[in-house]
Design an enzyme around this catalytic site. Structure first.
Site, short mmCIF file in Angstrom:
data_model
loop_
_atom_site.label_atom_id
_atom_site.label_comp_id
_atom_site.label_asym_id
_atom_site.label_seq_id
_atom_site.Cartn_x
_atom_site.Cartn_y
_atom_site.Cartn_z
N ASP A 107 0.86 -1.18 0.00
CA ASP A 107 0.00 0.00 0.00
C ASP A 107 0.90 1.24 0.00
O ASP A 107 1.38 1.66 -1.04
CB ASP A 107 -0.93 -0.07 1.21
CG ASP A 107 -2.04 0.96 1.19
OD1 ASP A 107 -2.04 1.83 0.31
OD2 ASP A 107 -2.91 0.91 2.08
N ASP A 163 -7.72 -7.21 6.85
CA ASP A 163 -8.69 -6.95 7.91
C ASP A 163 -9.12 -5.49 7.99
O ASP A 163 -8.45 -4.59 7.47
CB ASP A 163 -8.07 -7.31 9.26
CG ASP A 163 -7.02 -6.27 9.71
OD1 ASP A 163 -6.06 -6.05 8.95
OD2 ASP A 163 -7.20 -5.68 10.78
C1 PRP Z 1 -0.92 -4.47 6.45
C2 PRP Z 1 -0.49 -5.45 5.37
C3 PRP Z 1 0.92 -5.01 5.08
C4 PRP Z 1 0.91 -3.54 5.32
C5 PRP Z 1 0.85 -2.81 4.02
O1 PRP Z 1 -0.49 -4.99 7.67
O2 PRP Z 1 -0.56 -6.79 5.83
O3 PRP Z 1 1.83 -5.61 5.97
O4 PRP Z 1 -0.24 -3.25 6.11
O5 PRP Z 1 0.76 -1.43 4.21
P1 PRP Z 1 1.90 -0.37 3.84
O6 PRP Z 1 2.36 -0.71 2.43
O7 PRP Z 1 1.15 0.93 3.91
O8 PRP Z 1 2.98 -0.48 4.85
P2 PRP Z 1 -1.03 -4.52 9.09
O9 PRP Z 1 -0.09 -3.51 9.63
O10 PRP Z 1 -2.48 -4.13 9.00
O11 PRP Z 1 -0.87 -5.85 9.95
P3 PRP Z 1 -1.58 -7.30 9.71
O12 PRP Z 1 -0.81 -7.97 8.59
O13 PRP Z 1 -1.40 -7.98 11.02
O14 PRP Z 1 -3.03 -7.07 9.33
#
Ligand code: PRP
Length: 184
Positions: A107, A163
Site C-alpha cells: 500500500d 482486515d
Molecule cells: C498491512 C499489510 C501489510 C501492510 C501494508 O499490515 O498486511 O503488511 O499493512 O501497508 P503499507 O504498504 O502501507 O505499509 P497490518 O499492519 O495491518 O498488519 P496485519 O498484517 O497484522 O493485518
C-alpha cells in the site's frame, strides 16, 4: 461491539473472486517454482494478513524450500499509522540464502521498505518480494517489488487475510469495505 452474522452486508463489491485468487496463485506458484528451482529458498511471510495467501502460495511452490515468518504492524483502523511495531523476528539465519518475501498488500510501501532494508543488512544471496495485491495509489515511499498477483484501485479492501479492526480476514475473496462500516 456486536458483529452482524452476515459479513457480506458490509461489502460494497467483490474485487477479486475466489476463483481468480486460486487461478492466479497457481500461475504465480509455477513461475516461482521455475525461478527458485535448485536454490532452496527461504519463503518468508509477513504476519498476520499474509496467512491465507502464504498457505496457498507456499503449497504452489513445488521446489524444496524452508518457511519462516516475521511480524510487523502499521495499521490502526483503515489508516496506515506510519509507525511500525516490530513484533517477531525470523528464526532462521538468512545469510547467503535466497529469500522470497510473501506479503498480502503493498500500500504505502513503508512496511516492505522497512523489512527489505532490515533483511538486506543480514547478507542474503538474493531477496525478492511477491505480493498478492498492489495498490499503487497508496504509495508514499518508493519501492519496487518483483512479483504482484493483482493490481487494485484505491479502495479499502478486506478479505483473504486483509482486515478491518482485525475482522473480515476470513472472507474467501477480496472485497471493498463499505465506508459506512468505518465512518461510524
Ligand atoms: C498491512 C499489510 C501489510 C501492510 C501494508 O499490515 O498486511 O503488511 O499493512 O501497508 P503499507 O504498504 O502501507 O505499509 P497490518 O499492519 O495491518 O498488519 P496485519 O498484517 O497484522 O493485518
Amino acid at each position: 461491539m456486536t458483529r452482524s452474522l452476515d459479513m457480506m452486508q458490509d461489502i460494497e463489491r467483490v474485487l477479486v473472486t475466489e476463483e481468480e485468487l486460486h487461478r492466479r496463485i497457481r500461475e504465480m506458484g509455477a513461475q516461482l517454482t521455475a525461478e527458485y528451482a535448485g536454490k532452496n529458498p527461504l519463503v518468508v511471510g509477513i504476519l498476520r494478513g499474509v496467512v491465507p495467501f502464504y498457505a496457498e502460495m507456499a503449497l504452489a511452490i513445488r521446489t524444496p524450500c524452508q518457511w519462516d515468518f516475521l511480524s510487523v504492524s502499521s495499521y490502526a483502523g483503515t489508516e496506515s499509522t506510519g509507525t511500525l511495531t516490530f513484533r517477531k523476528d525470523l528464526d532462521i539465519d538468512i545469510r547467503d540464502r535466497h529469500v522470497l518475501i510473501l506479503e498480502d498488500i503493498l500500500d504505502s510501501g513503508r512496511t516492505l521498505k522497512y523489512i527489505r532494508e532490515l533483511l538486506l543488512e543480514r547478507g542474503p544471496a538474493s531477496l525478492k518480494i511477491c505480493t498478492l495485491l498492489d495498490k499503487p495509489s497508496g504509495r508514499t515511499v518508493e519501492l519496487e517489488v518483483d512479483y504482484t498477483c493483482f493490481t487494485i484501485p484505491g479502495a479499502f479492501v478486506v478479505g483473504y487475510g486483509l482486515d478491518y479492526d482485525d475482522y473480515y480476514r476470513n472472507l474467501p475473496f477480496v472485497g471493498v469495505l463499505k465506508p459506512s462500516v468505518y465512518e461510524k
